[in-house]
Scaffold this motif. Structure first.
Motif, PDB file in Angstrom:
ATOM      1  N   ASN A 128     -38.122  -4.997 -30.169  1.00 52.58           N
ATOM      2  CA  ASN A 128     -37.884  -5.156 -31.608  1.00 52.58           C
ATOM      3  C   ASN A 128     -37.225  -3.923 -32.194  1.00 52.58           C
ATOM      4  O   ASN A 128     -37.551  -3.476 -33.291  1.00 52.58           O
ATOM      5  CB  ASN A 128     -39.211  -5.453 -32.331  1.00 52.58           C
ATOM      6  N   ASP A 129     -36.255  -3.378 -31.431  1.00 51.90           N
ATOM      7  CA  ASP A 129     -35.582  -2.167 -31.859  1.00 51.90           C
ATOM      8  C   ASP A 129     -34.193  -2.492 -32.415  1.00 51.90           C
ATOM      9  O   ASP A 129     -33.772  -3.644 -32.444  1.00 51.90           O
ATOM     10  CB  ASP A 129     -35.478  -1.176 -30.693  1.00 51.90           C
ATOM     11  N   THR A 130     -33.469  -1.459 -32.829  1.00 51.94           N
ATOM     12  CA  THR A 130     -32.227  -1.664 -33.570  1.00 51.94           C
ATOM     13  C   THR A 130     -30.998  -1.695 -32.662  1.00 51.94           C
ATOM     14  O   THR A 130     -30.918  -0.984 -31.656  1.00 51.94           O
ATOM     15  CB  THR A 130     -32.037  -0.551 -34.605  1.00 51.94           C
ATOM     16  N   TYR A 131     -30.022  -2.521 -33.056  1.00 51.38           N
ATOM     17  CA  TYR A 131     -28.774  -2.639 -32.316  1.00 51.38           C
ATOM     18  C   TYR A 131     -27.691  -3.175 -33.248  1.00 51.38           C
ATOM     19  O   TYR A 131     -27.975  -3.847 -34.246  1.00 51.38           O
ATOM     20  CB  TYR A 131     -28.935  -3.573 -31.111  1.00 51.38           C
ATOM     21  N   ALA A 132     -26.455  -2.860 -32.922  1.00 53.63           N
ATOM     22  CA  ALA A 132     -25.320  -3.365 -33.694  1.00 53.63           C
ATOM     23  C   ALA A 132     -24.764  -4.603 -33.007  1.00 53.63           C
ATOM     24  O   ALA A 132     -24.691  -4.665 -31.777  1.00 53.63           O
ATOM     25  CB  ALA A 132     -24.232  -2.300 -33.793  1.00 53.63           C
ATOM     26  N   VAL A 145     -21.307  -6.779 -32.806  1.00 52.18           N
ATOM     27  CA  VAL A 145     -19.881  -6.658 -33.111  1.00 52.18           C
ATOM     28  C   VAL A 145     -19.150  -7.868 -32.547  1.00 52.18           C
ATOM     29  O   VAL A 145     -19.399  -8.293 -31.414  1.00 52.18           O
ATOM     30  CB  VAL A 145     -19.297  -5.361 -32.500  1.00 52.18           C
ATOM     31  N   GLY A 146     -18.239  -8.434 -33.347  1.00 50.43           N
ATOM     32  CA  GLY A 146     -17.470  -9.585 -32.896  1.00 50.43           C
ATOM     33  C   GLY A 146     -17.831 -10.843 -33.663  1.00 50.43           C
ATOM     34  O   GLY A 146     -18.812 -10.878 -34.416  1.00 50.43           O
ATOM     35  N   ALA A 147     -17.032 -11.879 -33.485  1.00 59.39           N
ATOM     36  CA  ALA A 147     -17.218 -13.134 -34.212  1.00 59.39           C
ATOM     37  C   ALA A 147     -18.555 -13.783 -33.851  1.00 59.39           C
ATOM     38  O   ALA A 147     -18.829 -14.040 -32.683  1.00 59.39           O
ATOM     39  CB  ALA A 147     -16.076 -14.100 -33.898  1.00 59.39           C
ATOM     40  N   GLY A 148     -19.385 -14.028 -34.864  1.00 59.82           N
ATOM     41  CA  GLY A 148     -20.667 -14.680 -34.656  1.00 59.82           C
ATOM     42  C   GLY A 148     -21.747 -13.784 -34.095  1.00 59.82           C
ATOM     43  O   GLY A 148     -22.862 -14.243 -33.841  1.00 59.82           O
ATOM     44  N   ALA A 149     -21.457 -12.497 -33.900  1.00 57.83           N
ATOM     45  CA  ALA A 149     -22.450 -11.574 -33.335  1.00 57.83           C
ATOM     46  C   ALA A 149     -23.567 -11.310 -34.340  1.00 57.83           C
ATOM     47  O   ALA A 149     -23.359 -11.330 -35.549  1.00 57.83           O
ATOM     48  CB  ALA A 149     -21.793 -10.265 -32.931  1.00 57.83           C
ATOM     49  N   HIS A 150     -24.769 -11.053 -33.820  1.00 59.63           N
ATOM     50  CA  HIS A 150     -25.929 -10.721 -34.644  1.00 59.63           C
ATOM     51  C   HIS A 150     -26.317  -9.266 -34.402  1.00 59.63           C
ATOM     52  O   HIS A 150     -26.182  -8.749 -33.284  1.00 59.63           O
ATOM     53  CB  HIS A 150     -27.120 -11.626 -34.301  1.00 59.63           C
ATOM     54  N   GLY A 151     -26.815  -8.608 -35.442  1.00 64.28           N
ATOM     55  CA  GLY A 151     -27.266  -7.235 -35.307  1.00 64.28           C
ATOM     56  C   GLY A 151     -28.530  -6.991 -36.112  1.00 64.28           C
ATOM     57  O   GLY A 151     -28.951  -7.834 -36.920  1.00 64.28           O
ATOM     58  N   TYR A 152     -29.150  -5.840 -35.882  1.00 66.25           N
ATOM     59  CA  TYR A 152     -30.385  -5.459 -36.581  1.00 66.25           C
ATOM     60  C   TYR A 152     -30.336  -3.961 -36.833  1.00 66.25           C
ATOM     61  O   TYR A 152     -30.575  -3.164 -35.935  1.00 66.25           O
ATOM     62  CB  TYR A 152     -31.589  -5.841 -35.716  1.00 66.25           C
ATOM     63  N   LEU A 153     -29.991  -3.593 -38.074  1.00 65.13           N
ATOM     64  CA  LEU A 153     -29.841  -2.186 -38.441  1.00 65.13           C
ATOM     65  C   LEU A 153     -30.514  -1.907 -39.780  1.00 65.13           C
ATOM     66  O   LEU A 153     -30.399  -2.705 -40.715  1.00 65.13           O
ATOM     67  CB  LEU A 153     -28.356  -1.817 -38.542  1.00 65.13           C
ATOM     68  N   ASP A 154     -31.200  -0.789 -39.857  1.00 68.13           N
ATOM     69  CA  ASP A 154     -31.796  -0.337 -41.121  1.00 68.13           C
ATOM     70  C   ASP A 154     -32.663  -1.406 -41.780  1.00 68.13           C
ATOM     71  O   ASP A 154     -32.633  -1.585 -43.005  1.00 68.13           O
ATOM     72  CB  ASP A 154     -30.696   0.110 -42.098  1.00 68.13           C
ATOM     73  N   GLY A 155     -33.429  -2.122 -40.968  1.00 73.55           N
ATOM     74  CA  GLY A 155     -34.338  -3.132 -41.500  1.00 73.55           C
ATOM     75  C   GLY A 155     -33.658  -4.414 -41.942  1.00 73.55           C
ATOM     76  O   GLY A 155     -34.289  -5.258 -42.591  1.00 73.55           O
ATOM     77  N   ILE A 156     -32.392  -4.572 -41.600  1.00 76.34           N
ATOM     78  CA  ILE A 156     -31.643  -5.765 -41.998  1.00 76.34           C
ATOM     79  C   ILE A 156     -31.099  -6.471 -40.763  1.00 76.34           C
ATOM     80  O   ILE A 156     -30.431  -5.861 -39.921  1.00 76.34           O
ATOM     81  CB  ILE A 156     -30.469  -5.395 -42.932  1.00 76.34           C
ATOM     82  N   ARG A 157     -31.394  -7.754 -40.644  1.00 77.00           N
ATOM     83  CA  ARG A 157     -30.767  -8.584 -39.615  1.00 77.00           C
ATOM     84  C   ARG A 157     -29.527  -9.226 -40.232  1.00 77.00           C
ATOM     85  O   ARG A 157     -29.573  -9.724 -41.349  1.00 77.00           O
ATOM     86  CB  ARG A 157     -31.727  -9.651 -39.096  1.00 77.00           C
ATOM     87  N   ILE A 166     -33.065  -9.136 -45.226  1.00 72.77           N
ATOM     88  CA  ILE A 166     -33.927  -7.951 -45.227  1.00 72.77           C
ATOM     89  C   ILE A 166     -35.279  -8.344 -44.629  1.00 72.77           C
ATOM     90  O   ILE A 166     -35.960  -9.225 -45.141  1.00 72.77           O
ATOM     91  CB  ILE A 166     -34.118  -7.411 -46.656  1.00 72.77           C
ATOM     92  N   VAL A 167     -35.627  -7.712 -43.530  1.00 68.10           N
ATOM     93  CA  VAL A 167     -36.860  -8.055 -42.813  1.00 68.10           C
ATOM     94  C   VAL A 167     -38.047  -7.435 -43.540  1.00 68.10           C
ATOM     95  O   VAL A 167     -38.123  -6.224 -43.718  1.00 68.10           O
ATOM     96  CB  VAL A 167     -36.794  -7.551 -41.356  1.00 68.10           C
ATOM     97  N   THR A 168     -38.970  -8.281 -43.964  1.00 70.41           N
ATOM     98  CA  THR A 168     -40.169  -7.780 -44.636  1.00 70.41           C
ATOM     99  C   THR A 168     -41.112  -7.156 -43.604  1.00 70.41           C
ATOM    100  O   THR A 168     -40.964  -7.362 -42.400  1.00 70.41           O
ATOM    101  CB  THR A 168     -40.909  -8.914 -45.358  1.00 70.41           C
ATOM    102  N   GLU A 169     -42.085  -6.395 -44.088  1.00 70.02           N
ATOM    103  CA  GLU A 169     -43.043  -5.792 -43.164  1.00 70.02           C
ATOM    104  C   GLU A 169     -43.807  -6.861 -42.391  1.00 70.02           C
ATOM    105  O   GLU A 169     -44.041  -6.727 -41.185  1.00 70.02           O
ATOM    106  CB  GLU A 169     -44.036  -4.908 -43.921  1.00 70.02           C
ATOM    107  N   THR A 170     -44.173  -7.946 -43.068  1.00 68.14           N
ATOM    108  CA  THR A 170     -44.876  -9.042 -42.386  1.00 68.14           C
ATOM    109  C   THR A 170     -44.020  -9.630 -41.282  1.00 68.14           C
ATOM    110  O   THR A 170     -44.496  -9.865 -40.164  1.00 68.14           O
ATOM    111  CB  THR A 170     -45.259 -10.142 -43.394  1.00 68.14           C
ATOM    112  N   GLU A 171     -42.748  -9.873 -41.584  1.00 73.29           N
ATOM    113  CA  GLU A 171     -41.845 -10.419 -40.572  1.00 73.29           C
ATOM    114  C   GLU A 171     -41.654  -9.446 -39.414  1.00 73.29           C
ATOM    115  O   GLU A 171     -41.605  -9.858 -38.246  1.00 73.29           O
ATOM    116  CB  GLU A 171     -40.497 -10.752 -41.209  1.00 73.29           C
ATOM    117  N   ALA A 172     -41.553  -8.153 -39.723  1.00 73.31           N
ATOM    118  CA  ALA A 172     -41.381  -7.152 -38.672  1.00 73.31           C
ATOM    119  C   ALA A 172     -42.591  -7.124 -37.737  1.00 73.31           C
ATOM    120  O   ALA A 172     -42.441  -6.986 -36.518  1.00 73.31           O
ATOM    121  CB  ALA A 172     -41.155  -5.774 -39.292  1.00 73.31           C
TER     122      ALA A 172
END
Length: 377
Positions: free
Chosen positions: A256-260, A262-274, A300-306
């Motif tokens: 459950n750590d952070t990653y960028a 990049v690219g069409a349709g890509a998903h990322g998780y940075l600074d508490g935001i998916r 924005i990922v809430t604490e409960t969701e995290a």
């Protein structure tokens, strides 16, 4: 940020089970898309995103190896402009056996890629045809041999069980042939029939003869037992490795750590935001031309969701969730947040607590989704 995922959405053939963001390679603006990857990375840097200290880069798809040697070389050159590839712990790419030529292997190796994840899926020719794959068993053996000659040691192959018409004996034969390659890492997944796929349409018409749940469960047990006998230890529900060869990039997801992304349709998780990028290639490229991040959705990922994610992702790992790390990360004890849920799952034999960790039991591994859902409010 610990990792970067880069999406290459092009395929020369669309597999019958695939629901990822992808398009047929022919007549696509592939070269322009590669430049858009560079544009997105540049925009991110200008917005203050730092790629310093990144542990992993992962090229996924689609099929990254659908690119030509020159296109792969250009993509890797762009990545070098923004990432210190030499400091990476892991630089992976997905690959198809029949597209990964000796020349492409050399380009990848010279570009800093040090791990291959090859989509073999099966060593049965008939099953490969049924699922829309264009390679045969000989292609898988060839590409592993050539990859080793080029200098790749960290090689993984993906396998799928529960395929239409697949028998226990066919699965055992695939397991035997896969481990005969003596690779350091294997992934084995059960077939999931996703919407908007060929298999989904066939299933709705009653024309997809899937093995029953009992047979699929037996195949999973065979996978776990066979890999353990071969010294490939399960470290996540579907992943097996010689100790020290676990996929670092995938562990970033499960931790459950952070990653960028990049690219069409890509998903990322940075600074508490998916976030997710625009999926259509033309739309993605147009945004990068306008010098704006091609993001289509944010959450924005809430604490409960995290905390929920910490549990259902972490429990996928054989090591499970660290009680002390949970406390440190959220400032609350695991017992305080999930005490009743934990006691219920321990009572039903799905999880166990050993020292500082909570983890799935063997029974829980087979009923993982049932355990994960208990942590969702």
């Amino acid at each position: 940020m610990r990792g970067i995922y880069i999406h290459i959405p092009f395929c020369h053939q669309i597999c019958h089970y695939c629901d990822f963001n992808k398009v047929f390679f022919k007549n696509q603006p592939v070269d322009e898309y590669i430049e858009s990857i560079g544009a997105e990375l540049s925009i991110m840097v200008k917005e203050g995103v730092s790629f310093e200290g990144v542990e992993t880069v992962f090229l996924g798809g689609g099929t990254p190896t659908s690119l030509s040697e020159n296109q792969l070389d250009r993509l890797l050159t762009i990545i070098h402009e923004y990432v210190d590839v030499n400091s990476l712990k892991e630089f992976s790419t997905e690959a198809n056996p029949d597209e990964l030529t000796y020349g492409k292997l050399e380009v990848l190796k010279d570009g800093g890629v040090n791990r291959l994840s090859i989509g073999v899926q099966s060593f049965d020719s008939d099953l490969l045809t049924k699922i829309g794959r264009t390679h045969g068993p000989d292609d898988a053996n060839r590409v592993v041999d050539e990859a080793r000659k080029v200098g790749f040691e960290n090689i993984s192959i993906d396998l799928i069980y529960g395929l239409p018409g697949q028998t226990i004996s066919q699965w055992q034969d695939t397991l035997n042939k896969a481990t005969a390659l003596e690779l350091p890492h294997y992934s084995g997944y059960s077939l999931i029939v996703e919407p908007k796929t060929v298999f989904y349409n066939l299933m709705n018409k009653g024309k997809l003869p899937l093995p029953g749940e009992d047979i699929e469960t037996e195949m999973f047990a065979m996978l776990m037992d066979h890999m353990e006998m071969q010294g490939r230890m399960r470290y996540e529900i579907s992943n097996f490795a010689i100790p020290g060869h676990e996929s670092i990039h995938n562990l970033i997801y499960w931790e459950n750590d952070t990653y960028a992304g990049v690219g069409a349709g890509a998903h990322g998780y940075l600074d508490g935001i998916r976030y997710s990028n625009s999926g259509p290639i033309a739309q993605y490229m147009e945004k990068t031309k306008q010098n704006v991040r091609p993001i289509s959705q944010t959450h924005i990922v809430t604490e409960t969701e995290a905390m929920e994610e910490e549990m259902f992702l972490g429990l996928r790992k054989v090591d499970g969730v660290s009680i002390s790390s949970f406390q440190k990360k959220f400032g609350r004890s695991l017992e305080d947040v999930y005490g009743q849920t934990l006691q219920s799952l321990i009572g039903t034999g799905l999880i166990e607590q050993k020292m500082d960790r909570v983890k799935l039991t063997r029974t829980g591994v087979f009923r993982g989704n049932e355990a994960f859902q208990k942590f969702l409010k």
